[in-house]
Design a protein around this motif. Structure first.
Motif, PDB file in Angstrom:
ATOM      1  N   PHE A 193       0.940  -1.123   0.044  1.00 30.43           N
ATOM      2  CA  PHE A 193       0.046   0.372  -0.260  1.00 30.43           C
ATOM      3  C   PHE A 193       0.657   1.164  -0.440  1.00 30.43           C
ATOM      4  O   PHE A 193       1.528   1.259   0.478  1.00 30.43           O
ATOM      5  CB  PHE A 193      -1.061   0.148   1.402  1.00 30.43           C
ATOM      6  CG  PHE A 193      -1.292   1.288   1.703  1.00 30.43           C
ATOM      7  CD1 PHE A 193      -2.263   2.207   0.923  1.00 30.43           C
ATOM      8  CD2 PHE A 193      -1.373   2.189   2.227  1.00 30.43           C
ATOM      9  CE1 PHE A 193      -3.232   2.692   1.376  1.00 30.43           C
ATOM     10  CE2 PHE A 193      -1.617   3.650   2.758  1.00 30.43           C
ATOM     11  CZ  PHE A 193      -2.501   4.067   2.212  1.00 30.43           C
ATOM     12  N   SER A 194       0.141   2.104  -0.635  1.00 23.38           N
ATOM     13  CA  SER A 194       1.203   3.502  -0.420  1.00 23.38           C
ATOM     14  C   SER A 194       0.012   4.354  -0.776  1.00 23.38           C
ATOM     15  O   SER A 194      -1.116   4.302  -0.755  1.00 23.38           O
ATOM     16  CB  SER A 194       2.030   3.616  -1.882  1.00 23.38           C
ATOM     17  OG  SER A 194       1.337   3.367  -2.781  1.00 23.38           O
ATOM     18  N   ILE A 195       0.388   5.881   0.087  1.00 22.18           N
ATOM     19  CA  ILE A 195       0.098   6.924  -0.072  1.00 22.18           C
ATOM     20  C   ILE A 195      -1.237   7.431  -1.399  1.00 22.18           C
ATOM     21  O   ILE A 195      -2.074   7.774  -1.457  1.00 22.18           O
ATOM     22  CB  ILE A 195       0.889   8.227   0.227  1.00 22.18           C
ATOM     23  CG1 ILE A 195       0.619   7.742   2.212  1.00 22.18           C
ATOM     24  CG2 ILE A 195      -0.485   9.891   0.144  1.00 22.18           C
ATOM     25  CD1 ILE A 195      -0.772   7.889   2.585  1.00 22.18           C
ATOM     26  N   GLY A 196      -0.229   7.061  -3.103  1.00 21.45           N
ATOM     27  CA  GLY A 196      -1.319   7.618  -3.707  1.00 21.45           C
ATOM     28  C   GLY A 196      -2.562   6.717  -4.376  1.00 21.45           C
ATOM     29  O   GLY A 196      -3.257   6.331  -5.300  1.00 21.45           O
ATOM     30  N   ASP A 197      -2.281   5.555  -3.157  1.00 23.05           N
ATOM     31  CA  ASP A 197      -3.454   4.400  -3.727  1.00 23.05           C
ATOM     32  C   ASP A 197      -4.391   4.622  -3.091  1.00 23.05           C
ATOM     33  O   ASP A 197      -5.674   4.588  -3.610  1.00 23.05           O
ATOM     34  CB  ASP A 197      -2.814   3.393  -2.884  1.00 23.05           C
ATOM     35  CG  ASP A 197      -2.046   2.657  -3.491  1.00 23.05           C
ATOM     36  OD1 ASP A 197      -1.521   2.546  -4.555  1.00 23.05           O
ATOM     37  OD2 ASP A 197      -1.825   0.923  -2.919  1.00 23.05           O
ATOM     38  N   LEU A 198      -5.215   6.104  -2.744  1.00 21.21           N
ATOM     39  CA  LEU A 198      -5.921   6.373  -1.684  1.00 21.21           C
ATOM     40  C   LEU A 198      -7.107   7.250  -3.345  1.00 21.21           C
ATOM     41  O   LEU A 198      -7.988   6.987  -2.938  1.00 21.21           O
ATOM     42  CB  LEU A 198      -5.513   7.309  -0.428  1.00 21.21           C
ATOM     43  CG  LEU A 198      -5.299   6.982   0.137  1.00 21.21           C
ATOM     44  CD1 LEU A 198      -4.550   7.950   1.387  1.00 21.21           C
ATOM     45  CD2 LEU A 198      -6.251   6.097   0.873  1.00 21.21           C
ATOM     46  N   LYS A 199      -6.174   7.281  -3.986  1.00 24.20           N
ATOM     47  CA  LYS A 199      -7.362   8.430  -4.782  1.00 24.20           C
ATOM     48  C   LYS A 199      -7.957   6.905  -6.073  1.00 24.20           C
ATOM     49  O   LYS A 199      -8.618   7.527  -6.134  1.00 24.20           O
ATOM     50  CB  LYS A 199      -5.927   8.985  -6.437  1.00 24.20           C
ATOM     51  CG  LYS A 199      -7.003   9.953  -7.560  1.00 24.20           C
ATOM     52  CD  LYS A 199      -7.431  10.621  -6.576  1.00 24.20           C
ATOM     53  CE  LYS A 199      -7.556  11.520  -7.721  1.00 24.20           C
ATOM     54  NZ  LYS A 199      -8.674  11.022  -8.911  1.00 24.20           N
ATOM     55  N   PHE A 200      -7.176   5.929  -6.173  1.00 26.89           N
ATOM     56  CA  PHE A 200      -8.361   5.206  -6.975  1.00 26.89           C
ATOM     57  C   PHE A 200      -8.933   4.255  -5.915  1.00 26.89           C
ATOM     58  O   PHE A 200      -9.736   4.444  -6.597  1.00 26.89           O
ATOM     59  CB  PHE A 200      -7.116   3.625  -6.989  1.00 26.89           C
ATOM     60  CG  PHE A 200      -7.216   2.674  -7.773  1.00 26.89           C
ATOM     61  CD1 PHE A 200      -8.207   2.245  -9.008  1.00 26.89           C
ATOM     62  CD2 PHE A 200      -7.927   1.926  -6.901  1.00 26.89           C
ATOM     63  CE1 PHE A 200      -8.584   1.483  -9.548  1.00 26.89           C
ATOM     64  CE2 PHE A 200      -8.650   0.446  -7.768  1.00 26.89           C
ATOM     65  CZ  PHE A 200      -9.237   0.570  -9.252  1.00 26.89           C
ATOM     66  N   ILE A 201      -8.910   4.315  -4.686  1.00 23.33           N
ATOM     67  CA  ILE A 201      -9.473   3.959  -3.512  1.00 23.33           C
ATOM     68  C   ILE A 201     -10.965   4.758  -3.534  1.00 23.33           C
ATOM     69  O   ILE A 201     -11.831   4.556  -3.478  1.00 23.33           O
ATOM     70  CB  ILE A 201      -8.896   3.845  -2.083  1.00 23.33           C
ATOM     71  CG1 ILE A 201      -7.861   2.528  -2.102  1.00 23.33           C
ATOM     72  CG2 ILE A 201     -10.125   3.118  -1.418  1.00 23.33           C
ATOM     73  CD1 ILE A 201      -7.509   2.811  -0.791  1.00 23.33           C
ATOM     74  N   GLY A 202     -10.614   6.172  -2.907  1.00 25.38           N
ATOM     75  CA  GLY A 202     -11.637   7.621  -3.633  1.00 25.38           C
ATOM     76  C   GLY A 202     -12.763   7.392  -4.306  1.00 25.38           C
ATOM     77  O   GLY A 202     -13.304   7.601  -4.269  1.00 25.38           O
ATOM     78  N   ASP A 203     -11.814   7.505  -5.733  1.00 29.57           N
ATOM     79  CA  ASP A 203     -12.472   7.180  -6.653  1.00 29.57           C
ATOM     80  C   ASP A 203     -13.882   5.908  -6.813  1.00 29.57           C
ATOM     81  O   ASP A 203     -14.954   6.223  -7.315  1.00 29.57           O
ATOM     82  CB  ASP A 203     -11.762   6.840  -8.206  1.00 29.57           C
ATOM     83  CG  ASP A 203     -10.853   8.171  -8.516  1.00 29.57           C
ATOM     84  OD1 ASP A 203     -10.936   9.386  -8.416  1.00 29.57           O
ATOM     85  OD2 ASP A 203     -10.055   8.394  -9.076  1.00 29.57           O
ATOM     86  N   SER A 204     -12.829   4.839  -6.232  1.00 31.36           N
ATOM     87  CA  SER A 204     -14.090   3.505  -5.873  1.00 31.36           C
ATOM     88  C   SER A 204     -15.082   3.256  -5.645  1.00 31.36           C
ATOM     89  O   SER A 204     -15.779   2.865  -5.824  1.00 31.36           O
ATOM     90  CB  SER A 204     -12.552   2.618  -5.720  1.00 31.36           C
ATOM     91  OG  SER A 204     -12.138   2.333  -7.001  1.00 31.36           O
ATOM     92  N   ILE A 205     -15.071   4.355  -4.210  1.00 32.22           N
ATOM     93  CA  ILE A 205     -16.366   4.322  -3.575  1.00 32.22           C
ATOM     94  C   ILE A 205     -16.546   5.516  -3.540  1.00 32.22           C
ATOM     95  O   ILE A 205     -17.134   6.451  -3.091  1.00 32.22           O
ATOM     96  CB  ILE A 205     -15.816   4.284  -2.309  1.00 32.22           C
ATOM     97  CG1 ILE A 205     -15.193   5.763  -1.646  1.00 32.22           C
ATOM     98  CG2 ILE A 205     -15.460   2.843  -1.525  1.00 32.22           C
ATOM     99  CD1 ILE A 205     -14.444   5.960  -0.388  1.00 32.22           C
TER     100      ILE A 205
END
Length: 336
Positions: A193-205
């Motif tokens: 996991f990296s901080i940049g993954d939050l963008k994909f997570i945020g878009d997905s939810i």
């Protein structure tokens, strides 16, 4: 409209005072009369709803409701909660597609006005959209058109292959599944996991602050995040979310960092999973590798697979598993 609000005869009086040309005055008078009649019908409709049975107004419902929608979207009109919407929907069956659209849209706006809570929207509004989608698919079937030839049905697909520059397709695939399941709790297992993954997570939810997120990753990632950012994980996550995903609110996020005592960089789990309800998604690689060079697969996890996965991860997610293959498991938890 403003002159009419002062006095119903005021528009005609203004016309007589400021225009002496008979032909032009006649055109203006007719326009004023039409506008006044339109306002009168709108007022009658707002007062009496579909019980107002003047035959001529029934033909004008599409235009009338379209105008009311404009004022509703401008924030200057609130649909009457006592309107008989069943009567409105009965009328829809007698209209063509073009005339039907304003009535259905007005009906949805009325439901929106009455549904202020998420549960109300889910109960009252969402089924309408599902029905509209079913109707669309029925029309396609009647016309012998396979909807899969025009738009991929990613909600029903079991997997997606994500190649270079296709990360948005991956987010659409994951997001459509989370929406269809009405997910409000999401568990993510990813050793890298990296901080940049939050963008994909945020878009997905869909940037929904009501979705609770738990992330299980390695202790080494905690050290890397702190080293790269120069601050704690909690501040880094919060700032990234506010700046890149949703500036108004941050969901509940818990990150569980785990590692073995002799090798903190090693996480007992190698695979990547997104878990929700009794199902989930399997990622062929970490989120930060999506859409880069190598092709990754994201696929659905069925209920039986989920049972097997739970046996592996629940002990770590609850921090109750203290050893792994004879070694102590160390935990660090960060809540945002």
């Amino acid at each position: 409209m403003t002159a009419y609000a002062i006095d119903k005869d005021f528009p005609a009086t203004l016309t007589a005072l400021y225009d002496n040309d008979p032909a032009r005055r006649n055109v203006i008078d007719n326009s004023v009369k039409e506008n006044i009649e339109s306002i009168r019908r709108s007022e009658d409709f707002q007062a009496n709803g579909f019980e107002y049975t003047e035959e001529s107004i029934a033909e004008d419902y599409p235009a009338l409701l379209w105008n009311l929608l404009a004022t509703y979207n401008a924030g200057s009109y609130i649909p009457n909660k006592k309107l008989d919407h069943v009567a409105l929907l009965r009328m829809v069956s007698e209209l063509g597609v073009n005339d039907c659209y304003p009535l259905v849209t007005f009906y949805l706006a009325s439901l929106e006005a009455k549904s202020k809570q998420k549960d109300q929207v889910r109960e009252k509004v969402r089924p309408i959209f599902e029905s509209l989608l079913s109707s669309y698919e029925l029309v396609l079937d009647l016309c012998q058109i396979d909807s899969r030839n025009s738009t991929p049905d990613i909600v029903r697909a079991d997997n997606i292959l994500v190649g270079q520059n296709q990360i948005e397709d991956a987010a659409d695939f994951v997001g459509s599944i989370l929406i269809s399941k009405d997910v409000d709790e999401l568990q993510i297992v990813d050793p890298y996991f990296s901080i940049g993954d939050l963008k994909f997570i945020g878009d997905s939810i869909q940037r929904d602050p009501n979705v609770s997120i738990t992330i299980l990753t390695s202790l080494f990632r905690m050290k890397k995040i702190e080293s790269d950012s120069g601050q704690g994980v909690d501040d880094t996550v919060y700032e990234f979310w506010i700046q890149n995903i949703n500036s108004q609110s941050v969901p509940s996020i818990k990150i569980i960092f785990i590692g073995l005592e002799t090798s903190p960089e090693k996480m007992p789990i190698h695979d990547r999973w997104w878990l929700f309800d009794n199902e989930g998604l399997r990622f062929g690689g970490s989120v930060n590798g999506l859409g880069v060079m190598r092709v990754q697969e994201i696929s659905k996890i069925d209920t039986q697979e989920r049972v097997n996965i739970d046996q592996c991860v629940l002990g770590f997610l609850s921090a109750k598993q203290k050893t792994y293959e004879g070694e102590r498991v160390k935990y660090k938890t960060v809540d945002i």
